[in-house]
Design a protein around this motif. Structure first.
Motif, mmCIF file in Angstrom:
data_model
loop_
_atom_site.group_PDB
_atom_site.id
_atom_site.type_symbol
_atom_site.label_atom_id
_atom_site.label_comp_id
_atom_site.label_asym_id
_atom_site.label_seq_id
_atom_site.Cartn_x
_atom_site.Cartn_y
_atom_site.Cartn_z
ATOM 1 N N UNK A 29 0.862 -1.176 0.000
ATOM 2 C CA UNK A 29 0.000 0.000 0.000
ATOM 3 C C UNK A 29 0.898 1.226 0.000
ATOM 4 N N UNK A 30 0.672 2.120 -0.948
ATOM 5 C CA UNK A 30 1.508 3.309 -1.089
ATOM 6 C C UNK A 30 0.736 4.562 -0.671
ATOM 7 N N UNK A 31 1.421 5.454 0.043
ATOM 8 C CA UNK A 31 0.853 6.745 0.422
ATOM 9 C C UNK A 31 1.742 7.831 -0.150
ATOM 10 N N UNK A 32 1.196 8.652 -1.061
ATOM 11 C CA UNK A 32 2.024 9.668 -1.719
ATOM 12 C C UNK A 32 2.180 10.905 -0.854
ATOM 13 N N UNK A 50 5.568 6.752 1.043
ATOM 14 C CA UNK A 50 5.675 5.743 2.091
ATOM 15 C C UNK A 50 4.928 4.487 1.654
ATOM 16 N N UNK A 51 5.607 3.359 1.746
ATOM 17 C CA UNK A 51 5.012 2.089 1.333
ATOM 18 C C UNK A 51 4.952 1.134 2.517
ATOM 19 N N UNK A 71 15.297 -4.563 -0.922
ATOM 20 C CA UNK A 71 15.089 -3.331 -1.681
ATOM 21 C C UNK A 71 16.321 -3.117 -2.566
ATOM 22 N N UNK A 72 16.105 -2.968 -3.860
ATOM 23 C CA UNK A 72 17.252 -2.826 -4.760
ATOM 24 C C UNK A 72 16.893 -1.967 -5.959
ATOM 25 N N UNK A 73 17.900 -1.567 -6.722
ATOM 26 C CA UNK A 73 17.697 -0.788 -7.930
ATOM 27 C C UNK A 73 17.991 -1.650 -9.154
ATOM 28 N N UNK A 90 7.618 -1.239 6.535
ATOM 29 C CA UNK A 90 7.282 0.002 5.835
ATOM 30 C C UNK A 90 8.559 0.776 5.547
ATOM 31 N N UNK A 91 8.508 1.584 4.505
ATOM 32 C CA UNK A 91 9.700 2.334 4.103
ATOM 33 C C UNK A 91 9.258 3.582 3.347
ATOM 34 N N UNK A 92 9.973 4.681 3.560
ATOM 35 C CA UNK A 92 9.697 5.925 2.848
ATOM 36 C C UNK A 92 10.757 6.145 1.789
ATOM 37 N N UNK A 93 10.334 6.174 0.546
ATOM 38 C CA UNK A 93 11.247 6.376 -0.574
ATOM 39 C C UNK A 93 11.462 7.872 -0.801
ATOM 40 N N UNK A 94 12.714 8.293 -0.761
ATOM 41 C CA UNK A 94 13.033 9.708 -0.947
ATOM 42 C C UNK A 94 14.038 9.954 -2.068
ATOM 43 N N UNK A 95 14.572 8.899 -2.657
ATOM 44 C CA UNK A 95 15.560 9.052 -3.732
ATOM 45 C C UNK A 95 14.894 8.785 -5.078
#
Length: 235
Positions: A29-32, A50-51, A71-73, A90-95
């Motif tokens: 579940x993603x929260x923008x 945030x996922x 988690x990888x690219x 849960x994790x917040x993506x900022x990059x």
């Protein structure tokens, strides 16, 4: 009759064992940045995002579960930049860029091991999170006249992936009248509760994007109290 009864008991026992085989059904579940939620295998948008990831195990029974969220690219599945070991995380993506997330799950009971690892994810699509490059612009005018149109001086719509923001408003003598750190906020044209005079002010914005880009915006701001919809002043 006795043989038939034994046969059915055997089938029931086999079916019970099969029904108790552990499984997983990972979900996200993603929260923008605006608080909107979505549930899908893919997300594309502006940072921060945030996922919440869930392994959703089933039929665990007396098996002992082990989870490993990776988690990888792109092209770096074997070298994840982050690993978590809980069932739900849960994790917040900022990059900015494209991120992938998978869940390795192993269930053990004595010498019995059931795994959902590399082979499982070869046939299952990983979660994909695409974070856009940063973008930020500030307008050169606003009209705090209470008509509900451009009453607040704030960042232009369409900004993307801004993870740090600090804005300041000064008058022509360099006196600070207002400052804000919420990119969704802004100046209402007041100072100490009173309307600031119509005229030219100065805006300074320092911000940082998810891609590492730093913004240092300096510009004049025209406060136009007489502006109404249909005027030709450019924003």
């Amino acid at each position: 009759m006795k043989r038939i009864l034994v046969f059915w008991i055997s089938l029931f026992a086999i079916g019970s064992i099969a029904a108790q085989t552990p499984g997983i059904a990972p979900s996200a579940t993603f929260t923008d940045s605006e608080g909107n939620e979505s549930s899908d295998n893919r997300f594309s948008g502006s940072a921060p995002v945030t996922a919440r990831f869930s392994a959703n195990p089933s039929e665990v029974g007396d098996y002992t579960p082990h989870y490993e969220w990776r988690f990888y690219t792109e092209g770096k599945a074997d070298a994840p930049y982050l690993v978590r070991y809980e069932e739900n995380t849960s994790y917040t993506f900022t990059l900015s860029g494209v991120h992938y997330v998978i869940c390795y799950a192993t269930f053990t009971k004595g010498t019995d091991t059931i795994s959902f690892t590399q082979e499982y994810w070869q046939n299952t699509e990983p979660f994909q999170v695409s974070i856009s490059e940063s973008k930020l612009e500030m307008p050169n005018a606003f009209s705090p006249n209470g008509d509900g149109i451009n009453d607040i001086y704030k960042a232009k719509n369409g900004y993307q992936s801004i993870i740090e923001f600090h804005g300041y408003i000064f008058n022509r003598w360099g006196q600070k009248l207002f400052e804000w750190t919420d990119i969704n906020g802004g100046w209402d044209g007041k100072y100490k509760g009173k309307d600031a005079k119509q005229g030219v002010y100065f805006c300074l914005v320092k911000a940082k994007g998810a891609d590492g880009r730093e913004f240092h915006i300096r510009r004049d701001v025209n406060l136009l109290r007489g502006f109404t919809e249909g005027s030709t002043t450019k924003y």
